[in-house]
Design an enzyme around this catalytic site. Structure first.
Site, PDB file in Angstrom:
ATOM      1  N   ASP A 186       1.123  -1.040   0.154  1.00 24.41           N
ATOM      2  CA  ASP A 186       0.076  -0.016  -0.039  1.00 24.41           C
ATOM      3  C   ASP A 186       0.833   1.257  -0.051  1.00 24.41           C
ATOM      4  OD1 ASP A 186      -2.310   1.433   0.132  1.00 24.41           O
ATOM      5  OD2 ASP A 186      -2.191   1.391   2.353  1.00 24.41           O
ATOM      6  N   HIS A 187       0.636   2.288  -0.950  1.00 19.95           N
ATOM      7  CA  HIS A 187       1.402   3.298  -0.881  1.00 19.95           C
ATOM      8  C   HIS A 187       3.028   3.056  -0.878  1.00 19.95           C
ATOM      9  CE1 HIS A 187      -2.057   6.200  -0.756  1.00 19.95           C
ATOM     10  NE2 HIS A 187      -2.724   5.421   0.154  1.00 19.95           N
ATOM     11  N   HIS A 211      -7.377   9.695   4.192  1.00 18.23           N
ATOM     12  CA  HIS A 211      -7.125   8.634   5.068  1.00 18.23           C
ATOM     13  C   HIS A 211      -7.878   9.200   6.355  1.00 18.23           C
ATOM     14  CE1 HIS A 211      -4.009   7.612   2.007  1.00 18.23           C
ATOM     15  NE2 HIS A 211      -4.898   6.374   1.859  1.00 18.23           N
ATOM     16  N   GLY A 212      -8.224   8.112   7.329  1.00 13.53           N
ATOM     17  CA  GLY A 212      -8.466   8.434   8.467  1.00 13.53           C
ATOM     18  C   GLY A 212      -9.944   9.057   8.603  1.00 13.53           C
ATOM     19  N   HIS A 251      -9.459   5.178  -2.014  1.00  9.64           N
ATOM     20  CA  HIS A 251      -8.828   5.126  -0.641  1.00  9.64           C
ATOM     21  C   HIS A 251      -9.670   5.681   0.396  1.00  9.64           C
ATOM     22  CE1 HIS A 251      -4.380   3.835  -1.782  1.00  9.64           C
ATOM     23  NE2 HIS A 251      -4.986   3.823  -2.858  1.00  9.64           N
ATOM     24  N   GLY A 252      -9.093   5.582   1.613  1.00 15.45           N
ATOM     25  CA  GLY A 252      -9.719   6.159   2.665  1.00 15.45           C
ATOM     26  C   GLY A 252     -11.144   5.670   2.912  1.00 15.45           C
ATOM     27  N   GLY A 253     -11.600   4.411   2.926  1.00 17.28           N
ATOM     28  CA  GLY A 253     -12.754   3.817   2.954  1.00 17.28           C
ATOM     29  C   GLY A 253     -13.570   3.870   4.361  1.00 17.28           C
ATOM     30  N   ASN A 298     -10.228   0.544  -0.028  1.00  8.24           N
ATOM     31  CA  ASN A 298      -9.386   0.494   0.986  1.00  8.24           C
ATOM     32  C   ASN A 298      -9.802   0.744   2.285  1.00  8.24           C
ATOM     33  OD1 ASN A 298      -7.674   0.275  -1.237  1.00  8.24           O
ATOM     34  ND2 ASN A 298      -6.216   1.464  -0.560  1.00  8.24           N
ATOM     35  N   THR A 348      -8.242   2.514   9.019  1.00  9.26           N
ATOM     36  CA  THR A 348      -8.692   3.290  10.352  1.00  9.26           C
ATOM     37  C   THR A 348      -9.827   2.321  11.150  1.00  9.26           C
ATOM     38  OG1 THR A 348      -7.838   5.266   9.431  1.00  9.26           O
ATOM     39  CG2 THR A 348      -9.356   5.212  11.279  1.00  9.26           C
TER      40      THR A 348
HETATM   41  P1  13P Z   1      -8.716   4.499   5.825  1.00  8.26           P
HETATM   42  O1  13P Z   1      -7.597   4.447   7.043  1.00  8.26           O
HETATM   43  O2  13P Z   1      -9.285   6.068   5.832  1.00  8.26           O
HETATM   44  O3  13P Z   1      -9.546   3.301   6.021  1.00  8.26           O
HETATM   45  O4  13P Z   1      -7.921   4.547   4.523  1.00  8.26           O
HETATM   46  C1  13P Z   1      -7.115   3.166   4.115  1.00  8.26           C
HETATM   47  C2  13P Z   1      -6.383   3.298   2.924  1.00  8.26           C
HETATM   48  O5  13P Z   1      -6.590   4.189   1.947  1.00  8.26           O
HETATM   49  C3  13P Z   1      -5.094   2.610   2.780  1.00  8.26           C
HETATM   50  O6  13P Z   1      -4.524   2.901   1.811  1.00  8.26           O
END
Ligand code: 13P
Length: 287
Positions: free
Chosen positions: A84-85, A177-178, A207-209, A229, A232
């Site tokens: 990831d990233h 994210h988060g 991302h940032g699901g 994704n 968090t």
């Molecule tokens: P969250 O931490 O917001 O769920 O995002 C996860 C993510 O996008 C990992 O690449």
């Protein structure tokens, strides 16, 4: 056996559902996610950040743990192990270690350098049957207590990166994210629609699901998102279950401290979070 994420995401895009990428941090998270995928007959992607890779003693250890678990738990649903990233070097190390998928996050490079590095990695990955994700438009998030807004990707830039041969593309559409701030404007479906029109059948990644309302997730899937994704939300449910267990004082009773019992409520909490997401993303029964 690990598989690349290409086929599962092509199928997801065509079938209008999304496959979850759940990030792993340790043995308990990995086992919880793999068992939930198997119990629900869902394909799954295990995400590993560079930090988590280091924490778990390096990429070869992660590959050993995941492939060992697939074998000993009789996991038969498709599982991709995905960086990831990743940095350029991180991608090279994961390709070498036996990951089945990588994400190259070249969003901080000037576009020419991003293109050159992505091209090289696409070649290396495809020679080995590994899938590769790229990112356009940086995904916001919290840094030193400041929550940056998610940037919206330029659809033309998305087309240019897609044409390099990446297997799926993360386009920023205001996602971060988060946790989302109170005044978050929501996802830009206009951007997503424009990106999909330029990139056609290419599966798109959100991302940032964590914390995106269900209706927005469903709309994003209807506009071509095939991979979502989540990190968090698993962290929060794991931490909350562990906190409750410690507060109940059970570890202090009897003969002493049992690390397996301490981590059991968090393990169950991750299973419940992952199942809930798989239901929302529509991947149950799609293995
Ligand atoms: P969250 O931490 O917001 O769920 O995002 C996860 C993510 O996008 C990992 O690449």
């Amino acid at each position: 056996m690990l598989v690349s994420a290409t086929e599962m995401l092509k199928k997801a895009k065509a079938g209008k559902y999304a496959v979850g990428q759940f990030n792993i941090n340790n043995l308990e998270w990995t086992k919880a996610i793999l068992l939930t995928a198997q119990e629900n007959n869902s394909p799954v992607i295990l995400g590993v950040s560079e930090g988590a890779g280091k924490y778990m003693a390096g990429y070869p250890t992660v590959v050993g743990m995941v492939t060992g678990m697939i074998k000993s738990l009789n996991i038969t649903v498709p599982v991709a192990l995905h960086l990831d990233h990743g940095s350029f070097d991180g991608c090279l190390k994961c390709i070498e270690a036996g990951f089945s998928s990588v994400m190259f996050d070249g969003s901080h490079y000037a576009i020419e350098e991003n293109v050159a590095k992505t091209t090289e990695l696409v070649k290396l990955c495809h020679e080995k049957g590994i899938s590769i994700e790229a990112e356009v438009g940086s995904i916001g998030g919290e840094e030193d207590g400041v929550v940056g807004a998610g940037e919206c990707a330029d659809p033309n830039e998305c087309k240019m990166i897609a044409d390099l041969g990446v297997d799926f593309l993360a386009a920023g559409i205001g996602n971060i994210h988060g946790k989302y701030p109170e005044n978050w404007k929501g996802l830009s479906f206009e951007t997503l629609d424009a990106v999909q029109q330029k990139t056609g059948d290419l599966p798109l990644v959100l991302h940032g699901g964590t914390g995106i309302p269900a209706e927005m997730i469903q709309k994003a899937i209807s506009l071509g998102v095939a991979k979502i994704n989540v990190n968090t939300e698993c962290q929060l449910s794991f931490a909350e279950a562990t906190r409750k267990y410690i507060e109940a004082g059970k570890d202090l009773e009897g003969k002493g401290f049992d690390p397996r019992k301490l981590l059991a409520p968090g393990f169950e909490a991750i299973k419940a979070t992952v199942k809930e997401k798989m239901e929302l993303f529509g991947s149950i029964g799609k293995a």
